[in-house]
Write a protein that holds these residues in place. Structure first.
Motif, PDB file in Angstrom:
ATOM      1  N   UNK A 159      -1.055 -14.399  -4.725  1.00 40.48           N
ATOM      2  CA  UNK A 159      -0.139 -15.506  -4.995  1.00 40.48           C
ATOM      3  C   UNK A 159       1.182 -15.208  -4.308  1.00 40.48           C
ATOM      4  N   UNK A 160       1.214 -15.382  -3.008  1.00 43.60           N
ATOM      5  CA  UNK A 160       2.395 -15.011  -2.235  1.00 43.60           C
ATOM      6  C   UNK A 160       3.593 -15.890  -2.535  1.00 43.60           C
ATOM      7  N   UNK A 161       3.402 -17.035  -3.156  1.00 40.28           N
ATOM      8  CA  UNK A 161       4.514 -17.915  -3.502  1.00 40.28           C
ATOM      9  C   UNK A 161       5.412 -17.325  -4.569  1.00 40.28           C
ATOM     10  N   UNK A 162       4.927 -16.358  -5.322  1.00 44.55           N
ATOM     11  CA  UNK A 162       5.744 -15.733  -6.368  1.00 44.55           C
ATOM     12  C   UNK A 162       6.888 -14.919  -5.788  1.00 44.55           C
ATOM     13  N   UNK A 163       6.707 -14.372  -4.600  1.00 43.84           N
ATOM     14  CA  UNK A 163       7.731 -13.524  -4.002  1.00 43.84           C
ATOM     15  C   UNK A 163       8.727 -14.299  -3.157  1.00 43.84           C
ATOM     16  N   UNK A 164       8.366 -15.510  -2.749  1.00 43.79           N
ATOM     17  CA  UNK A 164       9.236 -16.272  -1.863  1.00 43.79           C
ATOM     18  C   UNK A 164      10.310 -16.966  -2.689  1.00 43.79           C
ATOM     19  N   UNK A 165      11.555 -16.545  -2.509  1.00 47.70           N
ATOM     20  CA  UNK A 165      12.658 -17.090  -3.289  1.00 47.70           C
ATOM     21  C   UNK A 165      13.210 -18.383  -2.685  1.00 47.70           C
ATOM     22  N   UNK A 182       0.835  -1.201   0.000  1.00 51.29           N
ATOM     23  CA  UNK A 182       0.000   0.000   0.000  1.00 51.29           C
ATOM     24  C   UNK A 182       0.872   1.254   0.000  1.00 51.29           C
ATOM     25  N   UNK A 183       1.961   1.232   0.763  1.00 57.85           N
ATOM     26  CA  UNK A 183       2.875   2.376   0.782  1.00 57.85           C
ATOM     27  C   UNK A 183       3.503   2.581  -0.597  1.00 57.85           C
ATOM     28  N   UNK A 184       3.874   1.500  -1.264  1.00 53.97           N
ATOM     29  CA  UNK A 184       4.420   1.601  -2.618  1.00 53.97           C
ATOM     30  C   UNK A 184       3.387   2.181  -3.580  1.00 53.97           C
ATOM     31  N   UNK A 185       2.142   1.749  -3.457  1.00 54.71           N
ATOM     32  CA  UNK A 185       1.076   2.273  -4.301  1.00 54.71           C
ATOM     33  C   UNK A 185       0.856   3.765  -4.052  1.00 54.71           C
ATOM     34  N   UNK A 186       0.884   4.185  -2.797  1.00 53.77           N
ATOM     35  CA  UNK A 186       0.692   5.601  -2.487  1.00 53.77           C
ATOM     36  C   UNK A 186       1.849   6.452  -2.997  1.00 53.77           C
ATOM     37  N   UNK A 187       3.062   5.927  -2.934  1.00 48.80           N
ATOM     38  CA  UNK A 187       4.204   6.654  -3.514  1.00 48.80           C
ATOM     39  C   UNK A 187       4.023   6.841  -5.011  1.00 48.80           C
ATOM     40  N   UNK A 232      -0.430  -0.983 -11.754  1.00 46.88           N
ATOM     41  CA  UNK A 232       0.364  -1.270 -10.558  1.00 46.88           C
ATOM     42  C   UNK A 232      -0.502  -1.854  -9.453  1.00 46.88           C
ATOM     43  N   UNK A 233      -1.702  -1.305  -9.260  1.00 48.21           N
ATOM     44  CA  UNK A 233      -2.603  -1.817  -8.236  1.00 48.21           C
ATOM     45  C   UNK A 233      -3.009  -3.261  -8.535  1.00 48.21           C
ATOM     46  N   UNK A 234      -3.329  -3.539  -9.785  1.00 45.07           N
ATOM     47  CA  UNK A 234      -3.684  -4.902 -10.178  1.00 45.07           C
ATOM     48  C   UNK A 234      -2.532  -5.868  -9.991  1.00 45.07           C
ATOM     49  N   UNK A 235      -1.318  -5.429 -10.339  1.00 46.76           N
ATOM     50  CA  UNK A 235      -0.135  -6.267 -10.166  1.00 46.76           C
ATOM     51  C   UNK A 235       0.132  -6.555  -8.692  1.00 46.76           C
ATOM     52  N   UNK A 236       0.005  -5.535  -7.850  1.00 46.22           N
ATOM     53  CA  UNK A 236       0.228  -5.734  -6.420  1.00 46.22           C
ATOM     54  C   UNK A 236      -0.841  -6.635  -5.796  1.00 46.22           C
ATOM     55  N   UNK A 237      -2.085  -6.527  -6.259  1.00 49.08           N
ATOM     56  CA  UNK A 237      -3.130  -7.430  -5.777  1.00 49.08           C
ATOM     57  C   UNK A 237      -2.831  -8.869  -6.180  1.00 49.08           C
TER      58      UNK A 237
END
Length: 96
Positions: free
Chosen positions: A67-73, A24-29, A57-62
């Motif tokens: 799909x939180x597995x995409x960010x977990x390396x 949300x902070x990234x979206x507000x920036x 950007x909002x759609x991508x962040x949603x």
């Protein structure tokens, strides 16, 4: 009389507009940056582009939130924890 549900999911992440606080902070920036660009150089094409970019950007962040597995390396914890002594020559290790 209006009834309020008791919030029992205290361990869940806090969400603002469906986004975690960091997203949300990234979206507000991004929104503030695009507003500054539109205000200082007013152009209809820039306005439409800023709205489209913020929407994408909002759609991508949603999508990343759902799909939180995409960010977990990598995994945080190992699959197995052992006290076995680690050596370079495995055939001389004593079985435990």
């Amino acid at each position: 009389m209006k009834q309020y549900e008791v919030y029992r999911h205290i361990r869940r992440r806090a969400l603002i507009f469906g986004l975690p606080v960091s997203f949300f902070a990234l979206q507000m920036l991004a929104v503030i940056g695009s507003l500054m660009a539109v205000i200082f150089s007013f152009n209809l094409i820039l306005l439409i582009g800023a709205v489209a970019a913020n929407g994408i950007l909002y759609g991508l962040l949603l999508k990343l939130t759902q799909q939180s597995g995409l960010l977990q390396m990598r995994t945080v914890f190992p699959n197995i924890i052992s006290n076995k002594k680690i050596t370079l020559n495995e055939k001389y290790d004593e079985p435990s």
